[in-house]
Design an enzyme around this catalytic site. Structure first.
Site, mmCIF file in Angstrom:
data_model
loop_
_atom_site.group_PDB
_atom_site.id
_atom_site.type_symbol
_atom_site.label_atom_id
_atom_site.label_comp_id
_atom_site.label_asym_id
_atom_site.label_seq_id
_atom_site.Cartn_x
_atom_site.Cartn_y
_atom_site.Cartn_z
ATOM 1 N N ASP A 104 47.407 19.811 61.903
ATOM 2 C CA ASP A 104 48.368 20.540 61.630
ATOM 3 C C ASP A 104 49.764 19.972 61.180
ATOM 4 O OD1 ASP A 104 49.504 23.653 62.167
ATOM 5 O OD2 ASP A 104 50.850 22.302 63.153
ATOM 6 N N TYR A 211 59.872 22.995 60.326
ATOM 7 C CA TYR A 211 59.798 23.872 59.249
ATOM 8 C C TYR A 211 60.878 24.018 58.502
ATOM 9 C CZ TYR A 211 55.288 25.185 61.603
ATOM 10 O OH TYR A 211 54.025 25.172 62.291
ATOM 11 N N HIS A 267 41.855 27.321 64.054
ATOM 12 C CA HIS A 267 42.776 26.299 63.576
ATOM 13 C C HIS A 267 42.701 25.056 64.439
ATOM 14 C CE1 HIS A 267 46.378 24.401 61.935
ATOM 15 N NE2 HIS A 267 46.889 24.678 62.949
#
Length: 287
Positions: A104, A211, A267
C-alpha cells in the site's frame, strides 16, 4: 495482540529529523518492511519471525504512525521526506543496501525509493500497490476512479478526521475488515490494535496528510525510466481499492519483474494469505 512477539524487539532510530519506531528480529542482511494505511508495523506480524531466520528484519512505523514521530506541519508528509527517512534508516542501522518490502503506501514509498537510490535496494518486493505510472493510467479509467473515491474524500479539511475518529474509530475497523476477502484473517484483537494505533495523538491527521500532499507525485507528466532493481509484485486479486488490471504491462517499467497473483485474497494480502505470501517471497529470494 493475536501473535506472540517471540524474540522481536522494539527500537527507535533518528533519521531525517524524526524519530521512527520499529520492530526488529534476526541477524544478517537487512530486510526493511514498510506498511500502508491505516496500519503500522503490526501488519508484518506474520512475516517478521519467518524472515528473521535469514535477515535482520526491520518493520517500521512510518512517520506519522503509531509510535513514530508525528510532525504537525502538513509539509512534512511528502514523498521526498519519506525517501530520506528510509535512506537514513538503512544507513543508521549500518547497512549500504537492503531487501525492501512495501505494501500500500509503503509500496509507493518503496517504488520511489528504488528509483531514487537503486544502489541501495538489492531486491524490491511490492504488495498490492501498482507502479506509479500504472496507477496514474488507472485514474483515467472510470472503474479505478470509482475504487479510489476515498482519496478525493481525504482531500477535504476536518471531515475525514471526524469520520475516522467517530464511534471509537469504527471506520478504521470497517476499512480493514470490511474490505478483506478473507475476513477470518483479522481477530478483534488485531482490529483493536489498528484502532489503538490510530487513536494516538496526531496520528489521524498525519495519516491523512499522506493523501493530501502526494497526488502530484503521481502526475502523468513525470517520465519514468526503466527500473533496474529486480522486483517481485505479489497481488491479491480481490482488492476492492486497486484493480488487478493496474499490474498489467508493468514490465514496460521494470527490467527484471516477476508477478505472482493470489486468488480469493483482498488488499491486505500479507495478512489474509500469509503462508502463500511468505512462500512466494522465499522462492523469489531463493531461501
Amino acid at each position: 495482540m493475536s501473535v506472540i512477539p517471540n524474540s522481536w524487539k522494539h527500537e527507535y532510530i533518528n533519521t531525517n529529523g524524526v524519530k521512527l519506531h520499529y520492530v526488529t528480529q534476526g541477524a544478517g542482511p537487512l530486510m526493511v518492511m514498510l506498511h500502508g494505511f491505516p496500519e503500522f508495523w503490526y501488519s508484518w506480524r506474520h512475516q517478521i519471525p519467518e524472515f528473521a531466520k535469514y535477515f535482520q528484519v526491520v518493520a517500521l512505523d512510518l512517520r506519522g504512525y503509531n509510535d513514530s514521530d508525528k510532525p504537525k506541519e502538513q509539509s512534512a508528509y511528502v514523498m521526498d521526506e519519506f525517501v530520506k527517512d528510509i535512506k537514513g534508516v538503512i544507513k543508521g542501522l549500518g547497512y549500504d543496501k537492503c531487501i525492501l518490502v512495501g505494501h500500500d503506501w509503503g509500496g509507493a514509498i518503496a517504488w520511489f525509493f528504488a528509483y531514487a537510490h537503486p544502489e541501495m535496494v538489492e531486491r524490491l518486493i511490492i504488495l498490492n500497490l501498482p507502479h506509479p505510472a500504472k496507477f496514474i493510467q488507472g485514474l483515467y479509467t472510470p472503474q479505478q476512479l470509482f475504487r479510489s473515491w476515498y482519496i478525493f474524500l481525504f482531500q477535504l479539511p476536518l471531515l475525514p478526521e471526524l469520520l475516522l475518529q467517530s464511534l471509537d474509530f469504527q471506520l478504521i475497523e470497517r476499512t480493514i475488515q470490511g474490505t478483506a476477502f478473507n475476513k477470518s484473517a483479522f481477530t478483534q484483537a488485531d482490529l483493536d490494535a489498528y484502532k489503538d494505533a490510530a487513536a494516538k495523538r496526531g496520528a489521524i491527521a498525519a495519516m491523512l496528510n499522506y493523501y493530501r500532499n502526494n497526488l502530484l507525485q503521481f502526475m502523468p507528466n513525470r517520465k519514468w525510466d526503466i527500473l533496474d532493481v529486480p522486483t517481485l509484485m505479489i497481488w491479491g486479486e480481490n482488492d476492492t481499492a486497486l484493480g488487478k488490471e493496474l499490474t498489467y504491462d508493468t514490465a514496460a517499467y521494470v527490467r527484471n519483474l516477476k508477478v505472482r497473483y493470489i486468488p480469493h485474497c483482498g488488499h491486505w494480502v500479507q495478512q489474509e494469505q500469509p503462508e502463500i505470501v511468505n512462500q512466494y517471497m522465499k522462492e523469489y529470494l531463493v531461501l
